[in-house]
Design an enzyme around this catalytic site. Structure first.
Site, short mmCIF file in Angstrom:
data_model
loop_
_atom_site.label_atom_id
_atom_site.label_comp_id
_atom_site.label_asym_id
_atom_site.label_seq_id
_atom_site.Cartn_x
_atom_site.Cartn_y
_atom_site.Cartn_z
N ASP A 164 0.89 -1.17 0.00
CA ASP A 164 0.00 0.00 0.00
C ASP A 164 0.92 1.21 0.00
O ASP A 164 1.60 1.47 0.98
CB ASP A 164 -0.87 -0.05 1.26
CG ASP A 164 -1.76 1.19 1.39
OD1 ASP A 164 -1.57 2.16 0.62
OD2 ASP A 164 -2.63 1.17 2.28
N LYS A 185 -2.18 -2.54 7.40
CA LYS A 185 -2.62 -3.93 7.38
C LYS A 185 -1.64 -4.76 6.59
O LYS A 185 -0.93 -4.25 5.74
CB LYS A 185 -3.95 -4.02 6.68
CG LYS A 185 -5.25 -3.82 7.41
CD LYS A 185 -5.19 -3.69 8.88
CE LYS A 185 -5.90 -2.41 9.24
NZ LYS A 185 -5.29 -1.24 8.66
N TYR A 233 1.54 0.16 15.06
CA TYR A 233 0.63 0.09 13.92
C TYR A 233 1.18 0.88 12.73
O TYR A 233 1.52 2.03 12.83
CB TYR A 233 -0.75 0.65 14.28
CG TYR A 233 -1.63 0.71 13.06
CD1 TYR A 233 -2.23 -0.45 12.58
CD2 TYR A 233 -1.80 1.89 12.36
CE1 TYR A 233 -3.00 -0.42 11.45
CE2 TYR A 233 -2.57 1.93 11.21
CZ TYR A 233 -3.17 0.76 10.77
OH TYR A 233 -3.92 0.79 9.63
C1 F6R Z 1 -6.10 1.02 6.59
C2 F6R Z 1 -7.40 0.84 7.18
C3 F6R Z 1 -8.22 2.00 7.63
C4 F6R Z 1 -7.48 3.01 8.48
C5 F6R Z 1 -8.41 4.16 8.90
C6 F6R Z 1 -7.66 5.28 9.62
O1 F6R Z 1 -5.69 -0.12 5.90
O2 F6R Z 1 -7.84 -0.25 7.31
O3 F6R Z 1 -9.36 1.54 8.31
O4 F6R Z 1 -6.93 2.38 9.61
O5 F6R Z 1 -9.00 4.74 7.75
O6 F6R Z 1 -6.61 5.66 8.81
P1 F6R Z 1 -5.56 6.79 9.17
O7 F6R Z 1 -5.00 6.48 10.52
O8 F6R Z 1 -4.56 6.69 8.06
O9 F6R Z 1 -6.30 8.09 9.15
MG MG Z 2 -4.01 2.18 3.07
MG MG Z 3 -4.77 -2.17 2.05
#
Ligand code: F6R
Ligand code: MG
Ligand code: MG
Length: 365
Positions: free
Chosen positions: A11, A231, A228
């Site tokens: 990603d 994913k 973290y």
């Molecule tokens: C990323 C994911 C999303 C993010 C969420 C918060 O793979 O599964 O659910 O964890 O959108 O993202 P941030 O922390 O980048 O704002």
């Molecule tokens: Mg992402």
């Molecule tokens: Mg992804």
């Protein structure tokens, strides 16, 4: 012909949020791999996406863990990150955990599944790619494909599969591996792979010939980075037909939208929905988690395909069930088992909240 199939993914920036890949980024990756094909490093390639993950599918004759191939993938991700930054995509470069390439992308953030084999007269390959979940998501489907006669009738009635398959299982917390023979050891096997956040099926082998049948990416980004960062959004390569399960036996496990970890903020359990590649756009509560399947025939290493295997109407019921399960799980809001247990969540405010409340906890007696 001896050929290596490498699927390397990362990603490197989402559009919009974490829901999709930007077409310009895919075009950039295509440009990089086209050059490598022209330079004869690659026999062939296909660039695709699953949600916000950029997927590089490559055939070559450099073997597994080749520095040249891993560097090509790494440099492609770097070039695409550059573009993602220009477009101000969300989380540009999020899976590239190191500043400098050191010979192999394993442990650096990108997910890798590779296998080397002698191409058969007809070499049928299915590449599974998932978004908003982790590598353990393949445990149940791989078990069904290669060990469950209620899924794979070939285990019962096809002589060339009747001796079963061997499962290589990785303990991703202790960095150990063990191999189990199915069918004799399925009860032992299930003790482990039923806990997919700890034990993951790395590879499956045809017992009679020792041929590789399937391999998955098992890296866990959270464990690599110590905090973290995203994913794992895993990939898995499965060989099909002949001495391996038929295409229909390989796809059948996904008629169950199994509950997997991931979804919003990597901190929930939710159904894994099989979708076409264009439909891998996890938007509802950043999900529900998706899986796509790209099917190929190999011809002298050339990737004939892909066929978008889950575009088929026969997966409509699984999608409906996944949406119903998503409603049911979502109704639990911030409660387990929708939310993951405290120690497994990829985001947590617990240390800060604990600190704030430190003086307010009193002993019960
Ligand atoms: C990323 C994911 C999303 C993010 C969420 C918060 O793979 O599964 O659910 O964890 O959108 O993202 P941030 O922390 O980048 O704002
Ligand atoms: Mg992402
Ligand atoms: Mg992804």
């Amino acid at each position: 012909m001896r050929i290596t199939l490498s699927v390397i993914k990362a990603d490197i920036g989402g559009y919009v949020g974490h829901s999709e890949s930007h077409p310009d980024v895919l075009a950039k990756a295509d440009e990089c791999l086209a050059q490598a094909k022209k330079d004869k490093l690659l026999v062939d390639y296909h660039v695709t996406k699953c949600g916000d993950d950029l997927q590089l599918i490559m055939t070559h004759q450099q073997g597994e863990d080749s520095e040249k191939i891993h560097k090509l993938a790494w440099d492609t991700f770097i070039d695409c990150t550059e573009l993602a930054k220009q477009l101000k995509l969300h989380g540009a470069g999020q899976d590239l955990l190191s500043d400098a390439f050191s010979g192999n992308v394993r442990g650096m953030g990108p997910g890798v599944a590779e296998m080397e084999f002698d191409e058969r007269g007809a070499e049928t390959i299915i590449i599974f790619m998932a978004d908003k979940t982790s590598s353990g998501a393949w445990n149940l489907p791989l078990y069904k494909m290669f060990a469950d006669p209620f899924n794979t009738i070939g285990l019962v009635i096809a002589e060339n599969m009747h001796q079963g398959f061997a499962f290589e299982v990785h303990d991703v917390k202790e960095h150990k591996k063990i191999t189990f023979n199915a069918p004799e050891e399925i009860y032992d096997l299930l003790v482990f792979i039923g806990a997919p956040s700890h034990y993951m099926v790395k590879a499956v082998y045809h017992r009679e010939t020792g041929e590789i049948a399937a391999t998955s990416s098992t890296q866990r980004l959270a464990l690599i980075a110590g905090q973290y960062v995203g994913k794992d959004d895993p990939v898995c390569i499965v060989r099909s037909q002949g001495t391996f399960p038929a295409v229909g036996e390989v796809l059948e496990p996904f008629t169950l939208p199994l509950l997997v970890e991931g979804w919003m903020r990597g901190s929930h359990h939710g159904p894994l929905m099989p979708v076409s590649i264009p439909d891998s756009t996890p938007t509802r509560f950043d999900g529900p988690p998706r899986v796509v399947a790209a099917g190929f025939q190999l011809s002298g290493g050339m990737l004939v395909g892909p066929r978008d295997m889950f575009a088929d109407k026969s997966f409509d019921n699984a999608r409906q069930q996944a949406n119903d399960a998503a409603d049911f799980m979502r109704a639990h809001g911030p409660f387990e088992p929708h939310r993951k247990p405290l120690e497994e969540m990829e985001y947590t405010t617990m240390p800060a909240v604990m600190k704030k409340l430190a003086g307010r906890f009193v002993d019960l007696d």
